[in-house]
Write a protein that holds these residues in place. Structure first.
Motif, short mmCIF file in Angstrom:
data_model
loop_
_atom_site.label_atom_id
_atom_site.label_comp_id
_atom_site.label_asym_id
_atom_site.label_seq_id
_atom_site.Cartn_x
_atom_site.Cartn_y
_atom_site.Cartn_z
N PHE A 94 -6.53 -13.15 3.94
CA PHE A 94 -5.39 -13.82 4.56
C PHE A 94 -5.78 -15.13 5.20
N THR A 99 2.73 -15.69 2.27
CA THR A 99 2.90 -14.27 2.02
C THR A 99 2.45 -13.85 0.62
N THR A 101 -0.42 -13.23 -0.85
CA THR A 101 -1.41 -12.16 -1.02
C THR A 101 -0.78 -10.80 -0.74
N THR A 134 -4.37 -8.40 10.77
CA THR A 134 -4.20 -7.83 9.43
C THR A 134 -3.03 -6.84 9.42
N ARG A 137 0.22 -8.72 9.49
CA ARG A 137 0.48 -9.36 8.20
C ARG A 137 0.95 -8.34 7.17
#
Length: 163
Positions: A94, A99, A101, A134, A137
């Motif tokens: 990341f 967005t 990934t 993470t 995300r």
């Protein structure tokens, strides 16, 4: 790290797995040994790394359970809903704020498919912050159940799944 990663993958002999950033192929070997009809696709951006991983896993490749490809994740094309498990160890997936990934990971996973991300560092505060970023995300990208799991004082795993 492979020793700590493999038990978290929930491998069954028919599973389809993707490893992002396969390095020298240690995890590929450990996963491929557990597969009968399943496969592992391992990718890395480095030609030298892919060559080493390919050499290390020549028997698994010949047996048809492993494939190792030099490609950037952004350029990888796979069928939607193909993988039971996607994993990466010490790979910063990341770096960008977009967005793309997480969208790729969500699309590539099967329903209830598992994402496992492992991070090893001596700085526990950095690991904790990495896990928070993470998980945020992954949730914002539509993956659910994102949790952090401390394997040791300097090794943290984040797992999530596609609903």
């Amino acid at each position: 790290m492979a020793r700590l990663t493999i038990p978290r993958l929930g491998i069954r002999e028919h599973h389809q797995l993707l490893e992002i950033g396969c390095g020298n192929g240690t995890a590929v070997s450990a996963v491929a040994e557990r597969l009968a009809t399943g496969t592992i696709l391992a990718i890395d951006r480095s030609a030298a790394t892919v060559a080493r991983a390919t050499q290390r896993n020549a028997d698994h490749i010949a047996r048809g359970v492993a494939r190792i490809v030099q490609v950037d994740l952004a350029d990888l094309v796979v069928p939607a809903g193909h993988f039971h498990t996607i994993f990466a160890v010490n790979v910063n997936l990341f770096q960008a704020n977009g967005t793309e990934t997480v969208d790729f990971l969500r699309r590539a996973l099967r329903r209830r498919g598992r994402l496992v991300l492992g991070y090893g560092r001596r700085d526990a505060d950095h690991l904790y912050a990495q896990a928070e970023r993470t998980c945020t995300r992954l949730y914002s990208g539509g993956l659910t159940g994102a949790v952090a799991d401390w394997a040791s004082a300097n090794c943290l795993f984040v797992t999530a799944e596609r609903a």
